[in-house]
Design an enzyme around this catalytic site. Structure first.
Site, PDB file in Angstrom:
ATOM      1  N   ALA A 444       0.839  -1.201   0.000  1.00 44.57           N
ATOM      2  CA  ALA A 444       0.000   0.000   0.000  1.00 44.57           C
ATOM      3  C   ALA A 444       0.870   1.245   0.000  1.00 44.57           C
ATOM      4  O   ALA A 444       1.775   1.385   0.827  1.00 44.57           O
ATOM      5  CB  ALA A 444      -0.921   0.015   1.218  1.00 44.57           C
ATOM      6  N   CYS A 445       0.610   2.123  -0.949  1.00 44.28           N
ATOM      7  CA  CYS A 445       1.255   3.436  -0.960  1.00 44.28           C
ATOM      8  C   CYS A 445       0.177   4.489  -1.173  1.00 44.28           C
ATOM      9  O   CYS A 445      -1.010   4.181  -1.254  1.00 44.28           O
ATOM     10  CB  CYS A 445       2.342   3.529  -2.029  1.00 44.28           C
ATOM     11  SG  CYS A 445       1.741   3.553  -3.736  1.00 44.28           S
ATOM     12  N   ASP A 446       0.572   5.734  -1.263  1.00 44.14           N
ATOM     13  CA  ASP A 446      -0.398   6.817  -1.324  1.00 44.14           C
ATOM     14  C   ASP A 446      -1.259   6.728  -2.564  1.00 44.14           C
ATOM     15  O   ASP A 446      -2.477   6.886  -2.509  1.00 44.14           O
ATOM     16  CB  ASP A 446       0.337   8.165  -1.292  1.00 44.14           C
ATOM     17  CG  ASP A 446      -0.483   9.238  -0.613  1.00 44.14           C
ATOM     18  OD1 ASP A 446      -1.450   8.885   0.081  1.00 44.14           O
ATOM     19  OD2 ASP A 446      -0.149  10.422  -0.769  1.00 44.14           O
ATOM     20  N   VAL A 478      -3.656   3.304  -0.247  1.00 38.13           N
ATOM     21  CA  VAL A 478      -4.071   3.150   1.148  1.00 38.13           C
ATOM     22  C   VAL A 478      -5.573   3.365   1.287  1.00 38.13           C
ATOM     23  O   VAL A 478      -6.257   2.664   2.029  1.00 38.13           O
ATOM     24  CB  VAL A 478      -3.294   4.138   2.044  1.00 38.13           C
ATOM     25  CG1 VAL A 478      -3.838   4.121   3.460  1.00 38.13           C
ATOM     26  CG2 VAL A 478      -1.814   3.798   2.054  1.00 38.13           C
TER      27      VAL A 478
END
Length: 539
Positions: A444-446, A478
């Site tokens: 998960a990243c932005d 996210v």
């Protein structure tokens, strides 16, 4: 009393500062979740614009929506496209460029925003309401779509909650259909008369601010905000909330916009990484070359953030490099026809406007050169101390100053104190001893596209080479996490938000998606928990 009150007040201030930062990150992540899935549409629009408008590579009055058939000799095609022999002239055709920027892109954004709030029903109602706003405005409604789409979905969600569980069996579909239709129609009318004029004025105001900065040669000042925001993962609220909508509006007026390159320019980050390749020490120097390729070609800017966090003074290099790029594009009146995402040099060149290649390429080269020179001076000045200290040099003092600037202690910076070995031990401890076998992993990243996709690819490759099967590894934003996975891997700055979205999953924090020792521990655990042939896996 003062000795106890002062630390308490400082702690409260730090807590409030961190809470504000998390809220801003969430807001930026929400905006990103509306923009990122629709970037292929932005790219398609940018390519069509670059090709078919009057100043494009392949000018086409029908597709570009300009000119008059009697002048350019397209009478036959115009008559064929008219759908009716009513004397319609070619100048009345909209082509592809206008409808895409006026209708397609805002409606896609509104639908994505509505879905984030209330699923499919929210997407449909948000899109209906946004049509009313588009019809009542005189400028492209990107900002309006970001407001009306989620707002309409929120209204629909609240209304659905009023009669949830109170509908008699057999009438659910009737109520759902009519409630969404009536709500969408009402909100569309309200947006036409109430929201469209306000958003039009807001767009005009923001455009005037950019024009004022341009008239006074102050556009490079934007880098003072954007570059530090990138390192702290606060840039999405600025980029996707302001720069992309204003840039798209400028494209409709001038054919290109430099605003698309304020954040996406890969030059400043490349310059910093090149400086580490020459004047860095230890692990920072050895990993800088690989990070440079990923950042410049792959467009994943996050890989240079840890290098700046190690020496916060390097933010000066990033700011000056970014400002140089903006000033170069302003001087040459150059820019892009659409967002460059990810911020790769290949993506930048793909959407560069015709006639802007010199300015755009120079903006990348000069911004890289300036950031390299400034970063080299900073690294050179501390190189002797860094070499004497082995790997860290003044790292402890720099971490303390960075934490003071951020307003709280940072796990990411604390891990740097112990070096890679401590990081591996700490992260391995977090992995071992899980309560259930790992069968689904989410990076998960932005934005859910760039760095997380690379991390997922690295781990999938490790699992494949280890002969581990039956483990799915995907990447998500996210904001799109769901509590149906076993393990979530995120960057330390985002782990807190990831836990809120998936509280039932195990969470691991890493500093670098591309090269983390935690991946080997995940592989070993997956191998240890691998079921024997024919044995059923239970959760």
């Amino acid at each position: 009393m003062s000795s106890t009150t002062a630390p308490a007040a400082a702690g409260a201030s730090i807590s409030r500062g961190r809470a504000a930062q998390v809220r801003l990150q969430r807001f930026g992540s929400f905006l990103t979740a509306m923009i990122m899935p629709n970037l292929p549409a932005f790219l398609a629009w940018g390519l069509i614009t670059a090709l078919f408008i009057g100043t494009g590579w392949l000018p086409n009055p029908i597709l570009g929506g300009y000119g008059d058939a009697s002048v350019v000799g397209w009478e036959g095609a115009a008559t064929q496209l008219a759908m009716a022999d009513d004397g319609t002239t070619f100048s009345q055709y909209l082509g592809l460029v206008g409808p895409m920027v006026t209708y397609l892109l805002p409606l896609l954004i509104a639908n994505a925003g509505g879905r984030l709030v209330h699923g499919e029903r929210g997407g449909v109602v948000g899109t209906i309401a946004t049509v009313g706003m588009i019809a009542g405005s005189t400028v492209p409604m990107f900002l309006g779509a970001m407001i009306v789409g989620p707002l309409a979905a929120w209204v629909m969600k609240k209304l659905d909650g009023l009669w949830e569980g109170k509908i008699k069996p057999g009438f659910e579909m009737l109520v759902n259909m009519f409630s969404a239709g009536i709500t969408g129609a009402a909100l569309s009318v309200a947006a036409f008369f109430g929201i469209a004029p306000v958003v039009t004025q807001l767009s005009t105001l923001l455009g005037n601010v950019v024009a004022w900065l341009a008239d006074h040669s102050l556009l490079p000042v934007m880098s003072l905000i954007v570059e530090p925001a990138k390192v702290l993962f606060l840039n999405n609220a600025i980029g996707n909330g302001v720069l992309v909508p204003l840039g798209a509006q400028q494209v409709t007026e001038a054919g290109h916009s430099l605003l698309f390159l304020v954040e996406a320019n890969p030059g400043p980050g490349l310059g910093i990484l090149l400086a580490f390749m020459v004047f860095g020490v230890g692990a920072a120097r050895s990993t800088a070359s690989g990070a440079a390729v990923i950042q410049f070609v792959g467009g994943i800017h996050e890989v240079y953030f840890p290098f700046v966090l190690m020496k916060p003074m390097l933010i000066v290099a990033a700011i000056l490099g970014g400002a140089t790029g903006v000033a170069t594009n302003a001087l040459f009146d150059s820019g892009l026809r659409g967002p460059a995402s990810p911020g790769s040099i290949l993506a930048v060149l793909a959407v560069t406007a015709r006639g802007s290649y010199v300015g755009v390429i120079l903006s990348v080269v000069l911004s890289c050169l300036v950031s390299f020179l400034v970063a080299s001076l900073i690294l050179r000045a501390s190189r002797r101390r860094d070499l004497a200290a082995g790997e860290s040099g003044d790292l402890d003092a720099a971490i303390a100053q960075t934490e003071a600037n951020k307003g709280k202690s940072s796990d990411a910076l604390a891990a740097l104190r112990g070096g890679p070995a401590a990081e591996a031990a700490g992260e391995a401890q977090a992995v071992v001893g899980g309560s259930r076998p790992v069968r689904s992993i989410v990076f998960a990243c932005d934005a859910g596209m760039g760095s997380s996709a690379m991390g997922a690819s690295v781990l999938r490759d490790k699992l494949r080479k280890a002969g581990v099967e039956g483990v799915t590894v995907v990447n998500k934003a996210v904001a799109n996490l769901e509590d149906d996975v076993d393990l979530v891997i995120s960057q330390r700055e985002l782990t807190e938000r990831a836990r809120l979205r998936a509280p039932g999953a195990r969470h691991l924090s890493v500093d670098n998606f591309m090269n983390s020792p935690v991946y080997d521990e995940v592989v070993r655990e997956a191998q240890a928990n691998r079921p024997e042939a024919g044995q059923e896996v239970t959760q």
